[in-house]
Design an enzyme around this catalytic site. Structure first.
Site, PDB file in Angstrom:
ATOM      1  N   TYR A 144       0.861  -1.187   0.000  1.00  0.00           N
ATOM      2  CA  TYR A 144       0.000   0.000   0.000  1.00  0.00           C
ATOM      3  C   TYR A 144       0.889   1.225   0.000  1.00  0.00           C
ATOM      4  O   TYR A 144       1.840   1.313   0.777  1.00  0.00           O
ATOM      5  CB  TYR A 144      -0.881  -0.009   1.258  1.00  0.00           C
ATOM      6  CG  TYR A 144      -1.801   1.178   1.373  1.00  0.00           C
ATOM      7  CD1 TYR A 144      -2.917   1.313   0.539  1.00  0.00           C
ATOM      8  CD2 TYR A 144      -1.580   2.171   2.327  1.00  0.00           C
ATOM      9  CE1 TYR A 144      -3.768   2.394   0.654  1.00  0.00           C
ATOM     10  CE2 TYR A 144      -2.431   3.256   2.452  1.00  0.00           C
ATOM     11  CZ  TYR A 144      -3.527   3.363   1.608  1.00  0.00           C
ATOM     12  OH  TYR A 144      -4.369   4.444   1.733  1.00  0.00           O
ATOM     13  N   ASP A 239       9.345   2.748  -0.084  1.00  0.00           N
ATOM     14  CA  ASP A 239       8.297   3.423   0.674  1.00  0.00           C
ATOM     15  C   ASP A 239       8.536   3.080   2.148  1.00  0.00           C
ATOM     16  O   ASP A 239       8.189   1.990   2.605  1.00  0.00           O
ATOM     17  CB  ASP A 239       6.918   2.936   0.197  1.00  0.00           C
ATOM     18  CG  ASP A 239       5.783   3.619   0.954  1.00  0.00           C
ATOM     19  OD1 ASP A 239       6.045   4.185   2.047  1.00  0.00           O
ATOM     20  OD2 ASP A 239       4.645   3.583   0.469  1.00  0.00           O
ATOM     21  N   LYS A 267       4.433   9.428   8.969  1.00  0.00           N
ATOM     22  CA  LYS A 267       4.251   8.951  10.357  1.00  0.00           C
ATOM     23  C   LYS A 267       5.303   9.482  11.332  1.00  0.00           C
ATOM     24  O   LYS A 267       5.211  10.611  11.778  1.00  0.00           O
ATOM     25  CB  LYS A 267       4.167   7.429  10.365  1.00  0.00           C
ATOM     26  CG  LYS A 267       3.020   6.939   9.433  1.00  0.00           C
ATOM     27  CD  LYS A 267       2.721   5.486   9.582  1.00  0.00           C
ATOM     28  CE  LYS A 267       1.797   4.948   8.508  1.00  0.00           C
ATOM     29  NZ  LYS A 267       0.381   5.060   8.784  1.00  0.00           N
TER      30      LYS A 267
HETATM   31  N1  HOZ Z   1      -4.334   2.829   6.062  1.00  0.00           N
HETATM   32  C1  HOZ Z   1      -3.829   3.224   7.328  1.00  0.00           C
HETATM   33  C2  HOZ Z   1      -2.889   2.249   7.914  1.00  0.00           C
HETATM   34  N2  HOZ Z   1      -2.038   1.553   7.054  1.00  0.00           N
HETATM   35  C3  HOZ Z   1      -4.961   3.464   8.281  1.00  0.00           C
HETATM   36  C4  HOZ Z   1      -5.009   4.865   8.643  1.00  0.00           C
HETATM   37  C5  HOZ Z   1      -6.126   5.206   9.636  1.00  0.00           C
HETATM   38  O1  HOZ Z   1      -7.204   4.650   9.572  1.00  0.00           O
HETATM   39  O2  HOZ Z   1      -5.868   6.061  10.449  1.00  0.00           O
END
Ligand code: HOZ
Length: 426
Positions: A144, A239, A267
């Site tokens: 992702y 990434d 992050k």
């Molecule tokens: N797609 C995010 C984690 N890989 C989730 C983000 C969220 O819901 O805060």
């Protein structure tokens, strides 16, 4: 546990926010219940609006490596607040953060700050295309890279949780330049290079996949990607939105000893504030406007609150140094060992340092195909049991578990006991 207020808030939210949440996985659909609404957090604990406390292993999906409300980060942000929330103009702090990033991750000779991981990867891909003058990229099934159009192809994280790895609303024309290979499968990458000679701008990879659950690269896989991109005149993009500052100060590239051309961060680098960053070799990054012809901009990019939080977080991590990361690794190992002993052959645990996943699968999980074969119903049962006993983990099989510097031995032992209790009562 009483969740009355959470239930009420969810009903209210659903009337004005799609699905009641601002990011899909938070809706808890994959685990068959309604979400808890959070009021506050401190250290390793998170508290919901009904007053229930949990040991938090989501850590806001990664940023809170020092735990919640780290005093130095909070003080830095408060201090920055008093000087103005946003200027839309350059500041010394942006330069200081770029220098800190380069100090920790030497391959990021130059970097740009943006406001999310999605933006960071989208921009890095644009730079790779502008630099190589080629259009196609290779990504991996189950990885992702945020929700930009061209990358929502066989995507992990929420897309996979919703069983929708390819999103509606992405024109086929946008996605046609995104080629998909199998994680840990060299042959699948080689054949894409052969079939698209001279057309591939970059290979984009999560060096440790953490959005189909945690999946480690097989020995030599990252080295292979390094070689194959070099041989074919393509760039290698790591990434590191999740692994950056998580596996060590130098991220996955230091951990595995493989240097990419471009890196994306998010992050942790924002200390808990909205952030993304991308960077790489000077010669490549100088294609970015106004120095070069690849356009990328942002009003809130490098804003004072994010830079203050990011600088404070990275300084804290640098001060902690190797010892801090060894301790994180020890805690990750403790949890992994607990799960292995408790579940035996019923579960697989994949771990890199303080990043880990439990898969209810009989065989090793090494790629998308083996990840999706795991028993998501059992994961839901495990998640619900843990939540009801004060342990907050990701509400999806296809996300990671994060351990922070704030987790105490007592937290870990309590978690271990609840896991063993779950097994006993199953
Ligand atoms: N797609 C995010 C984690 N890989 C989730 C983000 C969220 O819901 O805060």
């Amino acid at each position: 546990m009483n969740h009355t207020k959470s239930e009420q808030l969810f009903e209210r939210s659903k009337r004005c926010i799609p699905g009641g949440v601002n990011s899909p996985v938070r809706a808890y659909r994959a685990v068959g219940r309604n979400p808890v609404f959070i009021e506050r957090a401190c250290g390793s604990k998170i508290y919901d609006v009904d007053g229930n406390g949990y040991i938090d292993y989501v850590c806001s999906w990664g940023p809170c490596i020092l735990g919640h409300c780290d005093k130095e980060i909070i003080d830095a942000v408060k201090d920055a607040c008093d000087r103005g929330l946003t200027f839309g103009a350059p500041t010394e702090a942006e330069c200081a953060l770029a220098e800190l990033i380069r100090g920790c991750i030497p391959s990021m000779e130059m970097s740009r700050l943006v406001s999310s991981g999605t933006e960071a990867v989208m921009s890095a891909v644009r730079v790779a295309r502008g630099y190589t003058r080629r259009d196609k990229i290779i990504k991996f099934e189950g990885c992702y890279h945020g929700h930009s159009d061209g990358l929502l192809v066989k995507a992990g994280s929420g897309a996979l949780t919703q069983s929708a790895p390819d999103s509606a609303g992405v024109p086929a024309d946008y996605a046609k330049n995104t080629l998909v290979a199998r994680y840990n499968d060299e042959a699948s990458v080689r054949s894409l290079f052969e079939a698209n000679r001279g057309q591939i701008a970059a290979v984009l990879v999560e060096p440790v996949a953490a959005n189909m659950g945690v999946v480690l690269p097989k020995d030599g896989f990252l080295e292979f990607l390094r070689d194959v991109t070099k041989t074919n005149g393509a760039l290698l993009i790591f990434d590191e939105v999740i692994t950056g500052f998580r596996l060590g100060l130098g991220g996955a590239q230091e951990y595995f000893g493989v240097t990419p051309d471009l890196t994306t961060l998010g992050k942790i680098v924002g200390g808990g504030m909205p952030v993304g960053a991308y960077g790489g070799r000077k010669e490549i990054m100088e294609t970015v406007a106004p120095r070069g012809c690849v356009y990328q901009a942002g009003t809130l990019s490098g804003n004072p609150l994010t830079t203050a939080a990011g600088i404070a977080a990275i300084r804290r991590l640098c001060a902690g140094g190797k010892a801090l990361y060894q301790e994180l690794d020890r805690k990750g190992r403790y949890l992994a060992d607990t799960v292995k002993t408790a579940f035996g052959e019923k579960a697989q645990v994949n771990r890199a340092g303080s990043l880990l996943s439990v898969f209810f699968a009989a065989n090793p999980v090494t790629d998308y195909e083996t990840a999706v074969r795991s028993d998501t119903r059992e994961y839901a049962r495990y998640f619900n049991y843990l939540l009801d006993h004060g342990i907050y983990t990701a509400p999806s099989q296809f996300e990671a578990m994060f351990v922070s510097a704030a987790h105490t031995q007592e937290d870990l032992e309590k978690t271990a006991e609840i896991i063993r209790q779950f097994v006993r009562e199953s």
